[in-house]
Design a protein around this motif. Sequence first.
Motif, short mmCIF file in Angstrom:
data_model
loop_
_atom_site.label_atom_id
_atom_site.label_comp_id
_atom_site.label_asym_id
_atom_site.label_seq_id
_atom_site.Cartn_x
_atom_site.Cartn_y
_atom_site.Cartn_z
N GLY A 158 0.89 -0.76 -0.07
CA GLY A 158 0.02 -0.33 0.05
C GLY A 158 1.37 1.30 0.05
N ASP A 159 0.22 2.42 0.48
CA ASP A 159 0.88 3.55 0.22
C ASP A 159 0.89 4.60 1.70
OD1 ASP A 159 1.46 5.64 -0.70
OD2 ASP A 159 -0.69 6.81 -1.19
N PRO A 160 2.14 4.27 2.29
CA PRO A 160 2.30 5.14 3.34
C PRO A 160 2.40 6.87 3.42
CG PRO A 160 3.99 3.31 3.35
CD PRO A 160 3.41 3.58 1.90
N ASP A 161 2.33 7.81 2.16
CA ASP A 161 2.67 8.50 2.24
C ASP A 161 0.38 8.94 2.17
OD1 ASP A 161 4.81 8.83 2.02
OD2 ASP A 161 5.03 9.16 -0.42
N GLY A 162 -0.49 8.44 1.36
CA GLY A 162 -1.82 8.35 1.20
C GLY A 162 -2.67 7.56 2.23
N HIS A 163 -1.29 7.39 3.32
CA HIS A 163 -1.87 6.81 5.04
C HIS A 163 -2.55 5.84 5.20
CE1 HIS A 163 -1.14 11.08 7.39
NE2 HIS A 163 0.73 10.19 6.72
N SER A 164 -2.57 4.53 3.44
CA SER A 164 -2.97 3.65 3.96
C SER A 164 -2.49 2.29 3.19
CB SER A 164 -4.21 3.21 2.86
OG SER A 164 -5.26 2.20 2.75
N PHE A 165 -1.73 1.86 4.77
CA PHE A 165 -0.82 1.21 4.02
C PHE A 165 -1.19 -0.47 5.57
CE2 PHE A 165 2.56 1.65 6.64
CZ PHE A 165 2.38 2.71 7.72
N SER A 166 -0.74 -1.00 4.59
CA SER A 166 0.04 -2.16 6.43
C SER A 166 1.36 -2.85 6.48
CB SER A 166 -1.20 -4.06 5.90
OG SER A 166 -1.30 -4.45 4.53
N VAL A 167 2.09 -2.95 6.93
CA VAL A 167 3.20 -3.90 7.40
C VAL A 167 3.18 -5.20 7.90
CG1 VAL A 167 5.63 -3.95 8.41
CG2 VAL A 167 4.21 -1.39 8.00
N LEU B 273 7.21 -11.42 8.49
CA LEU B 273 7.29 -12.49 8.47
C LEU B 273 8.50 -13.38 9.22
CD1 LEU B 273 7.37 -12.25 4.80
CD2 LEU B 273 5.67 -13.86 6.08
N LYS B 274 8.59 -14.29 9.54
CA LYS B 274 9.48 -15.99 10.30
C LYS B 274 9.94 -16.65 9.07
CE LYS B 274 10.86 -17.78 14.54
NZ LYS B 274 10.35 -16.69 15.98
N ASP B 275 10.45 -17.03 9.01
CA ASP B 275 11.09 -18.25 8.17
C ASP B 275 10.36 -18.53 6.99
OD1 ASP B 275 13.42 -19.30 10.14
OD2 ASP B 275 11.85 -19.84 11.51
N GLY B 276 9.37 -17.05 6.54
CA GLY B 276 8.74 -16.87 5.46
C GLY B 276 7.51 -17.38 6.13
N ALA B 277 7.18 -17.17 6.75
CA ALA B 277 5.93 -17.44 7.16
C ALA B 277 5.27 -16.23 7.97
CB ALA B 277 5.48 -18.25 8.11
N LEU B 278 3.73 -15.89 7.33
CA LEU B 278 3.72 -15.03 7.80
C LEU B 278 2.75 -14.65 9.34
CD1 LEU B 278 2.79 -11.74 6.92
CD2 LEU B 278 0.50 -13.02 6.38
N ILE B 279 3.78 -14.02 10.26
CA ILE B 279 3.27 -13.99 11.43
C ILE B 279 2.34 -12.90 12.02
CG2 ILE B 279 5.29 -15.81 11.97
CD1 ILE B 279 6.58 -13.05 13.43
N ALA B 280 2.36 -11.77 12.14
CA ALA B 280 1.53 -10.82 12.02
C ALA B 280 1.73 -9.54 11.35
CB ALA B 280 2.55 -9.56 13.49
N VAL B 281 0.48 -8.68 11.45
CA VAL B 281 0.53 -7.58 10.24
C VAL B 281 0.19 -6.71 10.37
CG1 VAL B 281 -2.13 -8.19 10.35
CG2 VAL B 281 -1.35 -7.06 8.71
N ASP B 282 0.60 -5.02 11.03
CA ASP B 282 0.47 -4.31 11.04
C ASP B 282 -1.02 -3.50 10.46
OD1 ASP B 282 1.52 -4.70 13.66
OD2 ASP B 282 3.53 -3.41 13.25
N ALA B 283 -2.15 -2.87 9.77
CA ALA B 283 -2.64 -2.15 9.30
C ALA B 283 -3.39 -0.84 9.53
CB ALA B 283 -3.82 -3.24 9.16
N VAL B 284 -2.46 0.50 9.24
CA VAL B 284 -3.31 1.42 8.86
C VAL B 284 -4.17 1.72 8.02
CG1 VAL B 284 -2.05 3.19 9.20
CG2 VAL B 284 -0.71 1.75 9.79
N ASN B 285 -5.46 2.56 8.62
CA ASN B 285 -6.50 2.80 7.51
C ASN B 285 -6.36 1.32 5.94
OD1 ASN B 285 -6.87 4.94 9.18
ND2 ASN B 285 -6.06 6.28 7.50
N SER B 286 -6.58 -0.13 6.71
CA SER B 286 -6.43 -1.52 5.92
C SER B 286 -7.00 -1.92 6.70
CB SER B 286 -5.07 -1.22 5.33
OG SER B 286 -4.36 -0.45 4.57
N PRO B 287 -8.79 -2.28 7.14
CA PRO B 287 -8.66 -2.93 7.35
C PRO B 287 -9.28 -4.48 7.14
CG PRO B 287 -11.14 -0.96 6.69
CD PRO B 287 -8.85 -0.34 6.98
N LYS B 288 -9.04 -4.58 5.15
CA LYS B 288 -9.26 -5.71 4.73
C LYS B 288 -7.66 -6.58 4.54
CE LYS B 288 -11.55 -5.27 0.36
NZ LYS B 288 -11.21 -5.02 -0.81
#
Length: 411
Positions: free
Chosen positions: A344-353, A356-371
């Motif tokens: 997504g787009d940090p400048d547009g204030h809608s993105f997520s970080v 990953l750990k060893d290739g697996a998804l372990i967490a998400v921080d979603a900024v104005n990205s509820p989906k």
Amino acid sequence: MSKVVIVGAGHGAGQVAATLMQKKYGGSITMIGEERWYPYQRPPLSKKFLAGEMPAERLYFKPQSFYEGAVDIVLGNRVTEIDRDAQRVSTATGSDYDYDDLVLATGSRVRTLGVSGSDLAGVHYLRGIDDVDGIRADMAPGRRIAIVGAGYIGLEVAAVSAKLGLDVTVIEMEDRVMNRVVSPELSAFYQDVHTANGVKLKLSTGVTGFSGSGRVDGVKTTSGETVPADLVVIGIGILPNVELAEDCGLAVTNGIVVDDHCRTSDPHVYAIGDCTWHPNALLGSGLRLESVHNALEQAKTAALNICGEDTAYAQVPWFWSDQYDLKLQIAGLSKGYDHTVTRGDPDGHSFSVLYLKDGALIAVDAVNSPKDFLQAKPLIAEHAKIDPAMLANKDVQLKDMKIRCQNEVPK
Ligand code: FAD
């Protein structure tokens, strides 16, 4: 008739009672709370309620009438002792309550800063409704507020204060905000947003004391500077309320130890919420969480087990924070990550970080990205392995990624 006694009347306690009622628990339910309020939600205390945008009535978990005839609620009283042999609790006012099942929902309390001047008028902590009343009485446009600690609560108070026209300084020991919970990239993003809103950030700076005579007028820092302040809010973390459990010999570490059924080392005593150290099969580790979702889900687990429904707790933890026009939604635990992907787009204030750990998804921080937040949760639960290049592709929804990975669709 069987008896459940709930110690504490916070968010989790309210949910224990609600689930017992929903399951038509046949015995008596007594809830004993130290505060003088019916169970209420704390998150708005550093957000809309502090901003004056939410009336107090909307804080309540359920209206008072909800409990009438079903739950005996004792407020303004503290449970001081548990006699596990007699299955009885005693309170500060000398009343005793027998139980068949006991639920400890004692939550947590603020960590205090033991430096000189911390007892001056105008130095506040934020945990309950009364604290907000005190802070709001000191807030006025143009006044100087110093906030100690750049965690969620400190930053939410900073955002509200800036919006209300106060002159805001945040003092943080670490070299970035929300250091404990988010990636350096996300910290940098939030630092920019706060700075753009006029908040002064003093990072890598500790507090050595407060100046003032009778009332605070400044915060003394490790850099030798005294930050002028008309009021101070300290948000440097919490401590779980475990002493009651400890005193009656229950297992306690960094929280009251429970199993995945929310049972303590005594099968007649459950514990839920902020005060627990609990296992989480999805994460493969024990942990203590400070979140509404955890308190509510553990509350349901304990109540269902009391009602004889064998239920284990295993949830992807999630949390949120509102600052300015930004809704940050966090799922999973990013601790130990070895790679991040930004979508997504940090400048547009809608993105997520995505972490990953060893290739697996372990967490998400979603900024104005509820989906992204919603769609990442099941992937985190499954430890899904997804190509980072695909994760970054905003044209592909997260929910479709696993399938596409399996089908080896070219990037
Ligand atoms: P609590 O809600 O703390 O309730 C425990 C109750 O037990 C308290 O009322 C306490 O007085 C009482 N008690 C303790 N000991 C005794 C005793 N011996 N006898 C009788 N009563 C006792 N979480 C999120 O997920 N998202 C957010 O955005 C968020 N924002 C927050 C903002 C603020 C300002 C605060 C303070 C917290 C926030 N949280 C947030 C955290 C969330 O509110 C807690 O995780 C949640 O309240 C935990 O619920 P609980 O029932 O375990 O404890």
